[in-house]
Design a protein around this motif. Sequence first.
Motif, PDB file in Angstrom:
ATOM      1  N   TRP A   1      15.058  -5.917  -4.509  1.00  0.00           N
ATOM      2  CA  TRP A   1      16.222  -5.030  -4.637  1.00  0.00           C
ATOM      3  C   TRP A   1      17.520  -5.826  -4.523  1.00  0.00           C
ATOM      4  CZ3 TRP A   1      13.743  -5.928  -0.135  1.00  0.00           C
ATOM      5  CH2 TRP A   1      14.502  -6.136   1.017  1.00  0.00           C
ATOM      6  N   THR A   2      18.585  -5.201  -4.978  1.00  0.00           N
ATOM      7  CA  THR A   2      19.924  -5.741  -4.815  1.00  0.00           C
ATOM      8  C   THR A   2      20.560  -5.043  -3.626  1.00  0.00           C
ATOM      9  OG1 THR A   2      20.161  -6.147  -7.186  1.00  0.00           O
ATOM     10  CG2 THR A   2      22.187  -6.014  -5.900  1.00  0.00           C
ATOM     11  N   GLY A   3      20.909  -5.811  -2.619  1.00  0.00           N
ATOM     12  CA  GLY A   3      21.503  -5.223  -1.422  1.00  0.00           C
ATOM     13  C   GLY A   3      22.891  -4.674  -1.692  1.00  0.00           C
ATOM     14  N   THR A   4      23.394  -3.906  -0.748  1.00  0.00           N
ATOM     15  CA  THR A   4      24.733  -3.348  -0.906  1.00  0.00           C
ATOM     16  C   THR A   4      25.802  -4.433  -0.889  1.00  0.00           C
ATOM     17  OG1 THR A   4      24.741  -2.912   1.480  1.00  0.00           O
ATOM     18  CG2 THR A   4      24.116  -1.089   0.030  1.00  0.00           C
ATOM     19  N   ASP A   5      25.421  -5.664  -0.487  1.00  0.00           N
ATOM     20  CA  ASP A   5      26.336  -6.806  -0.559  1.00  0.00           C
ATOM     21  C   ASP A   5      26.173  -7.579  -1.860  1.00  0.00           C
ATOM     22  OD1 ASP A   5      23.879  -7.964  -0.190  1.00  0.00           O
ATOM     23  OD2 ASP A   5      24.450  -9.170   1.548  1.00  0.00           O
ATOM     24  N   THR A   6      25.407  -7.044  -2.789  1.00  0.00           N
ATOM     25  CA  THR A   6      25.096  -7.572  -4.135  1.00  0.00           C
ATOM     26  C   THR A   6      24.080  -8.717  -4.126  1.00  0.00           C
ATOM     27  OG1 THR A   6      26.866  -9.249  -4.378  1.00  0.00           O
ATOM     28  CG2 THR A   6      27.429  -6.950  -4.926  1.00  0.00           C
ATOM     29  N   HIS A   7      23.585  -9.156  -2.973  1.00  0.00           N
ATOM     30  CA  HIS A   7      22.594 -10.234  -2.932  1.00  0.00           C
ATOM     31  C   HIS A   7      21.193  -9.697  -3.244  1.00  0.00           C
ATOM     32  CE1 HIS A   7      24.702 -13.875  -1.552  1.00  0.00           C
ATOM     33  NE2 HIS A   7      25.567 -13.015  -1.055  1.00  0.00           N
ATOM     34  N   LEU A   8      20.399 -10.527  -3.916  1.00  0.00           N
ATOM     35  CA  LEU A   8      19.018 -10.179  -4.239  1.00  0.00           C
ATOM     36  C   LEU A   8      18.117 -10.422  -3.040  1.00  0.00           C
ATOM     37  CD1 LEU A   8      18.718 -11.706  -7.804  1.00  0.00           C
ATOM     38  CD2 LEU A   8      19.288  -9.366  -7.184  1.00  0.00           C
ATOM     39  N   ASN A   9      17.157  -9.511  -2.847  1.00  0.00           N
ATOM     40  CA  ASN A   9      16.237  -9.589  -1.714  1.00  0.00           C
ATOM     41  C   ASN A   9      14.816  -9.317  -2.164  1.00  0.00           C
ATOM     42  OD1 ASN A   9      18.272  -9.378   0.819  1.00  0.00           O
ATOM     43  ND2 ASN A   9      18.969  -8.021  -0.818  1.00  0.00           N
ATOM     44  N   VAL A  10      13.862  -9.880  -1.413  1.00  0.00           N
ATOM     45  CA  VAL A  10      12.444  -9.651  -1.684  1.00  0.00           C
ATOM     46  C   VAL A  10      11.708  -9.491  -0.357  1.00  0.00           C
ATOM     47  CG1 VAL A  10      10.322 -10.566  -2.713  1.00  0.00           C
ATOM     48  CG2 VAL A  10      12.530 -11.038  -3.797  1.00  0.00           C
ATOM     49  N   LEU A  11      10.859  -8.466  -0.274  1.00  0.00           N
ATOM     50  CA  LEU A  11       9.945  -8.261   0.836  1.00  0.00           C
ATOM     51  C   LEU A  11       8.529  -8.214   0.289  1.00  0.00           C
ATOM     52  CD1 LEU A  11      11.503  -5.383   3.025  1.00  0.00           C
ATOM     53  CD2 LEU A  11      11.084  -7.721   3.781  1.00  0.00           C
ATOM     54  N   SER A  12       7.531  -8.431   1.148  1.00  0.00           N
ATOM     55  CA  SER A  12       6.144  -8.339   0.696  1.00  0.00           C
ATOM     56  C   SER A  12       5.279  -7.622   1.726  1.00  0.00           C
ATOM     57  CB  SER A  12       5.565  -9.726   0.408  1.00  0.00           C
ATOM     58  OG  SER A  12       5.507 -10.503   1.585  1.00  0.00           O
ATOM     59  N   SER A  13       4.130  -7.136   1.258  1.00  0.00           N
ATOM     60  CA  SER A  13       3.214  -6.394   2.111  1.00  0.00           C
ATOM     61  C   SER A  13       1.786  -6.661   1.668  1.00  0.00           C
ATOM     62  CB  SER A  13       3.506  -4.897   2.012  1.00  0.00           C
ATOM     63  OG  SER A  13       2.534  -4.137   2.707  1.00  0.00           O
ATOM     64  N   THR A  14       0.875  -6.750   2.615  1.00  0.00           N
ATOM     65  CA  THR A  14      -0.538  -6.931   2.281  1.00  0.00           C
ATOM     66  C   THR A  14      -1.274  -5.594   2.180  1.00  0.00           C
ATOM     67  OG1 THR A  14      -1.100  -7.177   4.633  1.00  0.00           O
ATOM     68  CG2 THR A  14      -0.652  -9.206   3.384  1.00  0.00           C
ATOM     69  N   ASP A  15      -0.624  -4.515   2.630  1.00  0.00           N
ATOM     70  CA  ASP A  15      -1.283  -3.210   2.611  1.00  0.00           C
ATOM     71  C   ASP A  15      -0.423  -2.092   2.025  1.00  0.00           C
ATOM     72  OD1 ASP A  15       0.583  -2.885   4.623  1.00  0.00           O
ATOM     73  OD2 ASP A  15      -0.882  -2.632   6.242  1.00  0.00           O
ATOM     74  N   GLY A  16       0.798  -2.390   1.643  1.00  0.00           N
ATOM     75  CA  GLY A  16       1.682  -1.368   1.103  1.00  0.00           C
ATOM     76  C   GLY A  16       2.278  -0.461   2.150  1.00  0.00           C
ATOM     77  N   LEU A  17       2.046  -0.785   3.422  1.00  0.00           N
ATOM     78  CA  LEU A  17       2.555   0.030   4.522  1.00  0.00           C
ATOM     79  C   LEU A  17       3.557  -0.732   5.384  1.00  0.00           C
ATOM     80  CD1 LEU A  17      -0.804   1.702   5.645  1.00  0.00           C
ATOM     81  CD2 LEU A  17       1.042   2.763   4.328  1.00  0.00           C
ATOM     82  N   SER A  18       3.224  -1.975   5.688  1.00  0.00           N
ATOM     83  CA  SER A  18       4.101  -2.812   6.508  1.00  0.00           C
ATOM     84  C   SER A  18       4.678  -3.922   5.635  1.00  0.00           C
ATOM     85  CB  SER A  18       3.322  -3.423   7.676  1.00  0.00           C
ATOM     86  OG  SER A  18       2.773  -2.410   8.495  1.00  0.00           O
ATOM     87  N   PHE A  19       5.992  -4.026   5.593  1.00  0.00           N
ATOM     88  CA  PHE A  19       6.662  -5.023   4.763  1.00  0.00           C
ATOM     89  C   PHE A  19       7.374  -6.046   5.643  1.00  0.00           C
ATOM     90  CE2 PHE A  19       5.969  -1.607   1.842  1.00  0.00           C
ATOM     91  CZ  PHE A  19       5.857  -2.199   0.601  1.00  0.00           C
ATOM     92  N   GLY A  20       7.275  -7.305   5.234  1.00  0.00           N
ATOM     93  CA  GLY A  20       7.906  -8.378   5.993  1.00  0.00           C
ATOM     94  C   GLY A  20       8.220  -9.573   5.114  1.00  0.00           C
ATOM     95  N   GLN A  21       8.414 -10.723   5.746  1.00  0.00           N
ATOM     96  CA  GLN A  21       8.760 -11.969   5.053  1.00  0.00           C
ATOM     97  C   GLN A  21       9.954 -11.779   4.113  1.00  0.00           C
ATOM     98  OE1 GLN A  21       4.935 -13.446   3.376  1.00  0.00           O
ATOM     99  NE2 GLN A  21       5.232 -15.180   4.737  1.00  0.00           N
ATOM    100  N   LYS A  22      11.023 -11.204   4.670  1.00  0.00           N
ATOM    101  CA  LYS A  22      12.195 -10.944   3.845  1.00  0.00           C
ATOM    102  C   LYS A  22      12.853 -12.234   3.382  1.00  0.00           C
ATOM    103  CE  LYS A  22      16.652  -8.536   3.787  1.00  0.00           C
ATOM    104  NZ  LYS A  22      17.601  -7.670   4.555  1.00  0.00           N
ATOM    105  N   VAL A  23      13.168 -12.266   2.106  1.00  0.00           N
ATOM    106  CA  VAL A  23      13.880 -13.387   1.499  1.00  0.00           C
ATOM    107  C   VAL A  23      15.184 -12.852   0.912  1.00  0.00           C
ATOM    108  CG1 VAL A  23      13.839 -15.184  -0.274  1.00  0.00           C
ATOM    109  CG2 VAL A  23      11.719 -14.557   0.927  1.00  0.00           C
ATOM    110  N   THR A  24      16.301 -13.400   1.326  1.00  0.00           N
ATOM    111  CA  THR A  24      17.599 -13.052   0.755  1.00  0.00           C
ATOM    112  C   THR A  24      18.116 -14.260  -0.011  1.00  0.00           C
ATOM    113  OG1 THR A  24      18.108 -11.480   2.530  1.00  0.00           O
ATOM    114  CG2 THR A  24      19.959 -12.297   1.223  1.00  0.00           C
ATOM    115  N   LEU A  25      18.316 -14.081  -1.293  1.00  0.00           N
ATOM    116  CA  LEU A  25      18.714 -15.185  -2.163  1.00  0.00           C
ATOM    117  C   LEU A  25      20.239 -15.299  -2.257  1.00  0.00           C
ATOM    118  CD1 LEU A  25      16.164 -14.502  -5.043  1.00  0.00           C
ATOM    119  CD2 LEU A  25      15.927 -16.117  -3.156  1.00  0.00           C
TER     120      LEU A  25
END
Length: 264
Positions: free
Chosen positions: A116-140
Amino acid sequence: MTTLNETSFAAPALTAFDGKLFLAWTGTDKRLNLLSSSDGGITFGNKVTLNETSFAAPALAAFNGKLFLAWTGLDTRLNVISSNNGTTFQNKVTLNEFSADGPALAAFDGRLFLGWTGTDTHLNVLSSTDGLSFGQKVTLNETSFVGPALSAFAFDDRLFLAWTGTDTRLNLLSSDNGVNFGRKITLNERSFAAPALASVSDELALGWTGTDERLNVLRTRLFAVSKVTLNETSFVGPSLAALGDDLFIAWTGTDTHLNVSAVI
């Protein structure tokens, strides 16, 4: 080409799941909807209207035998929900992440990725192994005014991220682990809207709405690149999906009607 009797002000989402094409969109009443096609996008049925609302384009992805739908709520928070059959949805997750546009979803390396594009316009990525808990956030360090696109590319065994830069130029990054992104490519193609990505056979396809409102698809295969400009127009970005060896494109026409077509 199939033109549906469904309308939206935002871009649709398209993906393959359980041998069918699934189309999702935000209705003009802001409610999220889905249709499916079992004949290669010729006819769509089994409409599902959720009690969820958005002002932006949703995202779809198949992962771990389930169909996942992501969207930006009216409160700008990101949400993810899943279905075992594409009809009944459950296990809604509302994240403490915010966006002014729609998100992106893709399955890669045993994980479900949300971009997603954050409200600060930066691109972000999260991941999940089960579709329920998301982590490992990357902000580019990359920025956009609209949402990004995500797709796994099995031929290259990488996750690709595409976005429209604040200068309107289209860009690509890739990652072999979903955390470290590199190999940036900036194209001489421009758009005001969010792009689309899909992987079909040994090709990676990039779709976008040009500044002239015409739809475009760029396909890469090894060192060969081919661009197709369609005679179809939209005010928002398209969506791409692969079903078998066929590539499909979905878009919201300038008359707000939803359309689906195979890409030849």
